[in-house]
Write a protein that holds these residues in place. Structure first.
Motif, PDB file in Angstrom:
ATOM      1  N   LYS A   1       2.949   5.815  -2.678  1.00  0.00           N
ATOM      2  CA  LYS A   1       2.619   5.008  -2.859  1.00  0.00           C
ATOM      3  C   LYS A   1       4.237   4.572  -3.356  1.00  0.00           C
ATOM      4  N   GLN A   2       4.867   5.428  -4.592  1.00  0.00           N
ATOM      5  CA  GLN A   2       6.089   5.057  -4.582  1.00  0.00           C
ATOM      6  C   GLN A   2       7.073   5.430  -3.835  1.00  0.00           C
ATOM      7  N   MET A   3       6.830   6.366  -3.067  1.00  0.00           N
ATOM      8  CA  MET A   3       7.488   6.231  -1.226  1.00  0.00           C
ATOM      9  C   MET A   3       8.042   5.931  -0.939  1.00  0.00           C
ATOM     10  N   ASP A   4       6.410   4.916  -0.473  1.00  0.00           N
ATOM     11  CA  ASP A   4       6.754   3.901   0.658  1.00  0.00           C
ATOM     12  C   ASP A   4       7.337   3.079   0.180  1.00  0.00           C
ATOM     13  N   LEU A   5       7.281   2.343  -1.223  1.00  0.00           N
ATOM     14  CA  LEU A   5       8.294   1.375  -1.511  1.00  0.00           C
ATOM     15  C   LEU A   5       9.515   1.475  -2.413  1.00  0.00           C
ATOM     16  N   LEU A   6      10.313   2.891  -2.237  1.00  0.00           N
ATOM     17  CA  LEU A   6      11.210   3.564  -1.957  1.00  0.00           C
ATOM     18  C   LEU A   6      12.217   3.640  -0.807  1.00  0.00           C
ATOM     19  N   ARG A   7      11.663   3.513  -0.350  1.00  0.00           N
ATOM     20  CA  ARG A   7      12.067   2.933   1.225  1.00  0.00           C
ATOM     21  C   ARG A   7      12.066   1.763   1.805  1.00  0.00           C
ATOM     22  N   HIS A   8      11.419   1.397   1.400  1.00  0.00           N
ATOM     23  CA  HIS A   8      11.081  -0.401   1.712  1.00  0.00           C
ATOM     24  C   HIS A   8      12.218  -0.931   0.617  1.00  0.00           C
ATOM     25  N   HIS A   9      12.226  -0.503  -0.118  1.00  0.00           N
ATOM     26  CA  HIS A   9      13.357  -0.914  -1.156  1.00  0.00           C
ATOM     27  C   HIS A   9      14.468  -0.771  -0.954  1.00  0.00           C
ATOM     28  N   VAL A  10      14.983   0.523  -0.090  1.00  0.00           N
ATOM     29  CA  VAL A  10      16.518   0.989   0.333  1.00  0.00           C
ATOM     30  C   VAL A  10      16.976  -0.206   2.064  1.00  0.00           C
ATOM     31  N   LEU A  11      15.424  -0.540   3.063  1.00  0.00           N
ATOM     32  CA  LEU A  11      15.422  -1.178   3.504  1.00  0.00           C
ATOM     33  C   LEU A  11      15.943  -2.588   3.460  1.00  0.00           C
ATOM     34  N   LEU A  12      15.236  -2.907   2.142  1.00  0.00           N
ATOM     35  CA  LEU A  12      15.992  -4.643   1.387  1.00  0.00           C
ATOM     36  C   LEU A  12      17.135  -4.360   1.225  1.00  0.00           C
ATOM     37  N   ILE A  13      17.432  -3.944   0.424  1.00  0.00           N
ATOM     38  CA  ILE A  13      18.418  -3.593  -0.553  1.00  0.00           C
ATOM     39  C   ILE A  13      20.014  -3.202  -0.200  1.00  0.00           C
ATOM     40  N   VAL A  14      20.093  -2.190   0.375  1.00  0.00           N
ATOM     41  CA  VAL A  14      20.895  -1.760   0.685  1.00  0.00           C
ATOM     42  C   VAL A  14      21.231  -1.309   2.544  1.00  0.00           C
ATOM     43  N   MET A  15      19.642  -0.658   3.103  1.00  0.00           N
ATOM     44  CA  MET A  15      20.672  -0.863   4.590  1.00  0.00           C
ATOM     45  C   MET A  15      20.856  -1.697   5.028  1.00  0.00           C
ATOM     46  N   PRO A  16      20.834  -2.890   4.407  1.00  0.00           N
ATOM     47  CA  PRO A  16      21.387  -4.175   5.685  1.00  0.00           C
ATOM     48  C   PRO A  16      23.198  -4.177   5.821  1.00  0.00           C
ATOM     49  N   VAL A  17      23.963  -3.585   4.570  1.00  0.00           N
ATOM     50  CA  VAL A  17      24.837  -3.599   4.526  1.00  0.00           C
ATOM     51  C   VAL A  17      25.454  -2.662   5.619  1.00  0.00           C
ATOM     52  N   PHE A  18      24.760  -1.854   5.880  1.00  0.00           N
ATOM     53  CA  PHE A  18      24.218  -0.511   6.534  1.00  0.00           C
ATOM     54  C   PHE A  18      24.792  -0.851   8.327  1.00  0.00           C
ATOM     55  N   PHE A  19      23.887  -2.397   7.977  1.00  0.00           N
ATOM     56  CA  PHE A  19      23.826  -2.585   9.399  1.00  0.00           C
ATOM     57  C   PHE A  19      25.483  -3.746   9.852  1.00  0.00           C
TER      58      PHE A  19
END
Length: 409
Positions: free
Chosen positions: A273-291
């Motif tokens: 569950k923590q791994m799923d949350l980490l993936r979700h938070h990375v996608l939410l918080i910082v990956m938009p900057v990569f895009f």
């Protein structure tokens, strides 16, 4: 009249961040695009639109005002760490034990799912070479052809997981089968990328890095079993930074190091569950900057011309090679392995999902000047189109397959 003081870099950076997070979200939410374009896809498309080829061409003054070299440098720094985290998580989530347990089925399916689009993609790349402006200045012909071919063969494992969660098949036997196939292809993809990036002038450094990685990785695995889970997260991040540094220093790429850093770790060391949350938070918080930083690298001109149409033609050609190759390969696997009717099409369309991993792969090729910005833009368009096709194509197939299984039951 009072003069308005020019904005400093911090203010311009925050304007860019405001754009990054507000525009894609509003398009996704108000446009109700979830069925055919999830938020991740909208973020990628927005990044392309905000790049120099669209916004920069339509509003050059505004583009130059916001996206100064200092702002772009700040965005790139966040993007580097974001994508390293994302690739690291993808490496951790590989489950090779299941692939080994069902090794014949997994090897046949993964081999054909990778091999056929790779073959057609290489053919498309060879045709592209008839027009100058596609191959990077530091590329050998085989590197360009293999890189473009592998881009057509990529399956985006993290996005595949998100899609299968959305379709409620991730934890079903069918979903776990698809994950096995994608996991094997993921390893092959990064292995081929490492081969393309092999630098014979830096071979000694690369051999040293791989030897050090093997020794330190063995020690890391011993350490991880002896420390509590809360400390494993910190040690994992330290390990990630070290592997990224070592890979980049040796002439490979920090993203190859990030994948290796995750692949050598076991997912059961961490709470799922923590791994799923980490993936979700990375996608939410910082990956938009990569895009966004990815979109800023797009270029619609081929060679010394301005033939935008050529980029779209190349993207369409690559999309055809990618989708057709994946479907042909999976249908052959289905015949060899005796799958139920409808399974091959469903699995083939899910495995052709490209976004994120292919974009990351293409970023590496662009960084190493194996492809040009025009090729990068064509690959980006292909990745977006293939990902947008997935859910609309798979949803009715899944409904039909469930109906057939229900009747058979």
């Amino acid at each position: 009249m009072p003069t308005i003081a020019p904005m400093n870099t911090t203010e311009l950076f925050l304007i860019a961040m405001l754009i990054v997070f507000s525009i894609p979200y509003l398009i996704w939410r108000l446009g109700r695009t979830e069925y055919w374009a999830p938020l991740v896809v909208v973020q990628i498309i927005t990044g392309i639109v905000l790049g120099p080829g669209v916004l920069g061409a339509l509003l050059p003054g505004y583009y130059q005002f916001v996206f100064t070299p200092a702002v772009i440098g700040s965005l790139n720094s966040i993007a580097w760490w974001a994508v390293m985290l994302f690739v690291w998580i993808a490496g951790i989530e590989l489950d090779l034990s299941q692939a080994w347990k069902y090794r014949r089925e997994s090897a046949v399916t993964a081999g054909l799912a990778l091999g056929m689009p790779l073959l057609l993609g290489c053919g498309a790349a060879l045709l592209m070479l008839s027009t100058p402006g596609w191959m990077g200045e530091k590329a050998l012909t085989w590197q360009f052809v293999l890189g473009m071919g592998m881009s057509c063969a990529v399956t985006a494992l993290p996005i595949l997981i998100l899609f299968m969660e959305k379709l409620d098949i991730l934890r079903l036997p069918l979903g776990q089968r698809i994950l096995r196939y994608a996991s094997l292809d993921d390893i092959a993809i990064w292995g081929v990328l490492a081969l393309i990036l092999m630098d014979w002038q830096r071979l000694g450094k690369q051999v040293f890095f791989l030897a050090a990685f093997a020794i330190l990785g063995w020690l890391l695995r011993k350490l991880m079993l002896r420390i509590p889970e809360r400390d494993r997260w910190y040690c994992g991040l330290i390990w990630l930074a070290a592997c990224g540094l070592g890979a980049d220093w040796s002439g490979l790429h920090y993203m190859v190091g990030a994948f290796l850093a995750g692949a050598i770790m076991d997912s059961h060391w961490f709470d799922q569950k923590q791994m799923d949350l980490l993936r979700h938070h990375v996608l939410l918080i910082v990956m938009p900057v990569f895009f966004l930083s990815t979109g800023l690298r797009t270029n619609w001109a081929v060679g010394d011309g301005s033939a935008v149409a050529l980029v779209f033609i190349a993207a369409a050609w690559l999309l055809l090679a990618s989708v057709a190759g994946k479907l042909i390969g999976i249908h052959i696997a289905g015949r060899v392995l005796g799958w139920a009717p409808g399974e091959a099409s469903l699995i083939g369309w899910l495995l052709q999902t490209k976004a994120l991993i292919m974009i990351i792969f293409a970023n590496v090729l662009l960084d190493k000047k194996i492809i040009t910005s025009a090729s990068f833009t064509a690959l980006l368009l292909m990745a977006v189109a293939s990902t947008m096709l997935t859910v609309p194509r798979v949803t009715p197939m899944l409904a039909r397959l469930n109906g057939l299984l229900g009747k058979a039951g």
